[in-house]
Design an enzyme around this catalytic site. Structure first.
Site, PDB file in Angstrom:
ATOM      1  CB  SER A 163      -8.557   0.928   5.585  1.00 49.66           C
ATOM      2  OG  SER A 163      -9.337   1.967   5.515  1.00 49.66           O
ATOM      3  CE  LYS A 179      -3.823   1.959   2.591  1.00 46.44           C
ATOM      4  NZ  LYS A 179      -4.880   1.857   3.671  1.00 46.44           N
ATOM      5  CB  SER A 192      -8.100   3.768   2.774  1.00 43.94           C
ATOM      6  OG  SER A 192      -7.034   3.034   3.931  1.00 43.94           O
TER       7      SER A 192
END
Lengths: 95, 478, 485
Positions: free
Chosen positions: C174, C75, C150
């Protein structure tokens, strides 16, 4: 609690965000909606409750007082928008 | 109208640690800009603070020295504001639960001792430095100082004059150096002071509106800044004006205070507990260790010097000004324990004069304490005169290695104590001064001093004055 | 072959059936082929192949580990030395990280190969990946739908097999919510289990790094290496990391699974409710004993979360000021204008909104009514869990009330977006570990996630239960159409 545009401008100022008049109207509406959601909290009686700031209750660990960092100025300064003579440059600060 | 002055001081002391409070970068003064600002100090995305144990230790040591409540659990909080020398956009400080709670410091004022309450002392990180020299109209930021550990010591508004504030500040300055938590270097910013000043009509209970004077970095300026501010406020009030609560800056060139432009805007610091740092919990061992590291405090030392060494208040006070000076005295006294007063006199007199001339601190004194003790011992056992002692001291100053006795021999400074040798000189002098002999015998005993002087002169200062005295009196009686 | 476990990749690498370079090339080609998903912000094939070559050298030696040579995606919230680390924001769109996050460092040291940095909601603020400055990510199961957020880029990448596994972070859901939306196994460990050093902070007391994987077993393998105390993170907990792999096969017989009545009430999509009931039946068939529990205050976890998270974020994001790194506005007259313009240009609307909420709830006069109130409520929410864990070992429920929604469906309505995290954010508030695993599909063919929440530091029980479930079912092996190898 409904947030008006002047409050939006005040908190935008605190947060160092430039907000146009048009945006202030827009944010006032969405912040008001969010605060309305948030205020559901007030239904709960928390008078006897201690606030919880950290999800774990383990105390802080302290490190030994030793210098282990070396100079990386050139690497770090390469990331900055404006530098001179090893200093970060910003618009003139008036004290 | 009579006005009462009310002053509280906030003193920022830089703690003597090798590394910063939340990072492992060095705290050494004077490095090239930004070479001691690591990833944590410049607040790169993703970095986290890790607390320095020594900073907590030194804070606790201070708390114990002012007899304060030590908060076993203390909390770090974020103070949020934007400033280019504050890389995270917040300062890690302590608000609700500072490491050191209420304590006190007793100061000596013209009217005797006075206790000044210390509200709290909390740990925080220092900011970087803004350099306003011309960078094409820009300001340069050096973050070497960012993250240096500070202990902010906040007093109650117990001080009633600028002079009193300075006495308190000096006492605090001595104390933090004594207990080894701060180097006290005001030029380098290791000891800085903010003053909260207000005035109120005599007898009024509630406090007047205060102004805060920021970052005053010498004792002289503290006094002048506060006095200026007092005058300003009184004039303002007497002219029917009002004091505004504001932050002001002292301009030493103009000897005046003026409002700080960057602080004009009302601050809302939005303090909240720092989620990156769980509460700091100190156990009894930690506090015991700080207590063990605590040296004898200045007040206790002063009392001991007066009791054990029989020193006068003035002598003891002078010696207790700094721990190295007091230590020097005690080391020197081990050589001649019975002559502590003479040791004190030599240190506070000749030695201090020599040090001052070269602006040397006692730590860098070229004369080892043991040697000074030896010197005093040789005077007191009659080997040399006090006058010769001064010469020995100068020799030691130039060359600390050579033993006092060797110097005395080499420089031929030993007093003549052989009675026969002194008698010979006495007789010579009397023979040359028949008039003076007669005057003495006629009752003008003061003339003896002149004769002693002549004998000393003839012996090139080496004759033992007491012996000379005795022998002369004896001869003149004959 | 569309499914390959980390174990099978590891075996192939160690048996030299495939080299790390070849493996990296396969995935780099897929990332290129399916770039329309917009799952990655940065792909640097030179960087990747250099790491793969180094891994191949390690594999020649005997000291290579089980993860050596296995590619993964990070990420874009984790700092990766030498790579753009944007956090999905324009303000960091020029930020080449000069250091590695501890998570990245540990996985590098294990010989893993970074395929690239995945797209995400800006500063991890979002549940749809639509707030990214780099544009939205498409859900491989239906490209008109969001992948969740997210960690949307990581989820889409693993779901489309552009990477065998990926890291993510979870502040209010997330990892778990995008795992649910994309048919993956996603674990958020206990707060303090994985170092946050180098993970760009959103809400420091809630953020936790974790994994998006094809199975619980893969997740266990990666989490094992990511976990452990880090002296650079004062909130990372100094306690031994159990051997997750060793406990995967444990029997579920007698394990009490708590079903919070608040998670099975109104507002849940009927397909989701039905699927979770079926999953509970499977767990029951494996020997688990369902127990009804109550998490009384959990319905207020969203209000509580939307005070605490923005408050912390407003402060965490103050460092983005255009002085030392990141975007600086081109035009300004003075310092304040430089700050305001740089930040206003650099941050997107949702980030600005949250900064303002945060500043508001911390500001003088509102602190007690909002921030302290939320912290008190946070304690009540955490206490509810402690109470519940007296009656059960693992809490079971849906990850989300509904499946992946259409792109732009909630973009104009922050409150509707926030309610996505209704079942996930209470675990963050309490600091507890949670996992989402695929449990079926709705009528539109979108994946449904089953959530398990465990006791502090009991990731083992979650991975064990998830793994046993996955041995019994094959939901985790379903694969979106059009993404075949």
């Amino acid at each position: 609690m409904a947030v008006d545009e002047s409050t939006v401008r005040y908190i935008a100022g605190l947060s160092r965000l430039a907000i146009s008049n048009h945006e202030a109207v827009h944010y006032a509406a969405s912040l008001s909606r969010i605060l309305k959601l948030v205020e559901q909290m007030h239904a709960v009686d928390t008078r006897q409750v201690e606030p919880l700031a950290h999800p774990q209750d383990s105390p802080l660990t302290l490190r030994d007082d030793q210098v282990t960092e070396t100079d990386h100025r050139d690497t770090f300064m390469a990331l900055a928008p404006a530098t001179e003579d090893g200093l970060y440059l910003v618009p003139k600060v008036i004290e | 109208m009579h006005w009462e002055v009310v002053i509280g001081l906030e003193v920022h002391t830089q703690l003597r640690t090798r590394s910063k409070i939340f990072s492992s970068a060095a705290t050494a003064f004077g490095a090239a800009p930004n070479t001691q600002a690591c990833a944590v100090d410049i607040a790169l995305p993703g970095v986290l603070p890790v607390m320095n144990q020594q900073a907590a230790h030194l804070a606790v040591r201070f708390g114990l020295a002012i007899d304060a409540k030590i908060n076993r659990k203390s909390v770090f909080a974020r103070k949020n504001y934007f400033y280019p020398d504050l890389p995270k956009g917040y300062q890690i400080s302590q608000l609700d639960l500072p490491i050191v709670g209420r304590g006190k410091l007793v100061i000596n004022t013209g009217n005797g001792p006075k206790t000044i309450a210390i509200t709290r002392a909390h740990l925080e990180e220092d900011a970087g430095k803004s350099l306003h020299e011309d960078f094409h109209g820009m300001t340069g930021i050096d973050l070497n100082r960012a993250g240096t550990p500070l202990l902010e010591i906040v007093s109650e508004p117990d001080l009633r004059s600028a002079a009193e504030a300075v006495v308190y500040l000096r006492k605090l300055h001595t104390l933090v150096q004594y207990i080894g938590i701060c180097d006290g270097n005001m030029q380098e910013g290791s000891f800085r002071c903010d003053a909260n000043v207000s005035v109120r009509p005599h007898g009024q209970i509630e406090l007047g509106t205060r102004s805060e004077i920021k970052n005053i970095n010498s004792f002289r300026f503290v006094e002048r800044a506060i006095n200026y501010e007092i005058r300003r406020q009184i004039e303002l009030l007497e002219d029917g004006g009002k004091v505004v609560q504001e932050t002001r800056l002292y301009d030493s060139d103009r000897d005046e205070t003026r409002p700080m432009r960057s602080k004009e805007e009302a601050q809302d610091y939005r303090y909240f507990p720092d989620p990156d740092l769980p509460p700091m919990v100190l156990d009894q061992d930690f506090i015991d260790a700080a207590r063990a590291a605590l040296p004898e405090l200045p007040d206790a030392k002063l009392t001991r010097f007066m009791n054990d060494y029989r020193l006068t208040t003035a002598d003891a006070t002078a010696l207790c000004q700094s721990r190295p000076l007091a230590d020097y005295f005690e080391t020197a006294s081990t050589v001649c324990p019975q002559q502590a007063t003479q040791v004190a006199n030599w240190i506070n007199g000749d030695l201090t004069a020599l040090l001052n001339k070269q602006a040397l601190p006692i730590e860098n004194c070229p004369v080892p304490a043991i040697q000074l003790g030896q010197l005093v011992a040789r005077i007191s056992d009659g080997t040399i005169s006090g006058k010769a002692g001064k010469k020995v001291l100068l020799c030691l100053w130039a060359d600390s290695e050579t033993a006092v006795d060797t110097i005395i021999d080499r420089e031929n400074l030993a007093q003549v104590t052989d009675n026969a040798a002194i008698e010979e000189i006495v007789d010579e002098v009397l023979a040359l001064n028949p008039e003076q002999q007669q005057q003495y015998r006629d009752g003008q005993v003061k003339i003896l001093g002149y004769l002693v002087g002549q004998v000393m002169k003839a012996s090139y200062g080496k004759a033992n004055p007491q012996q000379v005295n005795q022998l002369l009196k004896q001869r003149l009686k004959d | 072959m569309n499914n390959f476990s980390l174990h099978s990749l590891s075996t192939a690498l160690h048996h030299k059936t495939v080299s790390a370079v070849e493996l990296a090339q396969i995935f780099l080609a897929r990332i290129e082929q399916f770039s329309r998903l917009n799952a990655f912000i940065t792909v640097d094939s030179k960087f990747t192949l250099a790491q793969a070559q180094a891994a191949d050298q390690l594999l020649q030696q005997t000291d290579s580990g089980p993860l050596t040579g296995i590619p993964l995606a990070h990420k874009d919230i984790f700092c990766s030395k030498g790579l753009l680390t944007s956090c999905g924001s324009k303000i960091l769109s020029n930020f080449i990280a000069p250091y590695n996050a501890t998570v990245v460092e540990r996985l590098n040291n294990a010989g893993m190969v970074t395929l690239g940095k995945t797209n995400m909601d800006e500063f991890a603020m979002g549940s749809s990946n639509e707030s990214s400055w780099y544009g939205p990510v498409h859900n491989p199961w239906n490209e008109n739908c969001v992948p969740g957020g997210s960690s949307g880029g990581s989820a889409a990448a693993v779901a489309a097999r552009l990477a065998p596994i990926a890291t993510g972070t979870d502040t209010g859901g997330s990892i778990r919510q995008p795992a649910a939306f994309c048919g993956l196994t996603g674990i958020k460990p206990s707060y303090g289990r994985v170092s946050r050093y180098g993970m760009i902070a959103f809400a420091s007391s809630l953020d936790q790094g974790g994994v998006l994987a094809q199975s619980a077993r893969d997740a266990a393998m990666l989490l094992q290496t990511m976990s452990g105390h880090d002296p650079k993170d004062s909130t990372s907990v100094d306690r031994p990391v159990p051997d997750f792999m060793a406990q995967l096969e444990h029997s579920l017989a007698g394990k009490r699974i708590g079903l919070p009545k608040e998670f099975f009430g109104e507002g849940i999509d009927s397909d989701v409710a039905k699927t979770i009931e079926q999953a509970v039946a499977v767990l029951k068939s494996l020997g688990a004993i369902p127990v009804e529990i109550s998490l009384t205050n959990s319905p207020l976890s969203i209000p509580c979360y939307y005070v605490i998270a923005p408050a912390e974020a407003s402060s965490n994001l103050s460092r983005f000021d255009g002085v030392r790194y990141g975007h600086r506005a081109a035009q300004y007259h003075d310092l304040i204008e430089m700050y305001e313009r740089s930040r206003s240009e650099g941050f997107g609307e949702e980030v600005k909104r949250r900064i303002m909420i945060g500043s508001y709830v911390l500001s003088s006069g509102y602190y007690d009514a909002y921030y302290i109130k939320a912290q008190k409520l946070r304690r009540l929410i955490a206490d509810d869990f402690q109470q519940a864990f007296k009656a059960c070992d693992v809490i079971v429920g849906p990850t989300t009330p509904s499946t992946a929604f259409q792109l732009n469906a909630k973009a104009g309505d922050p409150v509707a977006m926030y309610l996505n995290d209704i079942f996930t954010c209470s675990a963050n508030l309490a600091g507890l570990p949670g996992i989402s695993l695929p449990a079926g599909f709705d009528q539109k063919g979108m994946p449904i996630g089953l959530q398990l929440i465990g006791r502090y530091f009991d990731e083992s029980s979650l991975l064990n239960m998830a793994h046993r479930y996955q041995q019994q079912t094959n939901w985790h092996q379903y694969f979106p159409k059009g993404y075949q190898f």
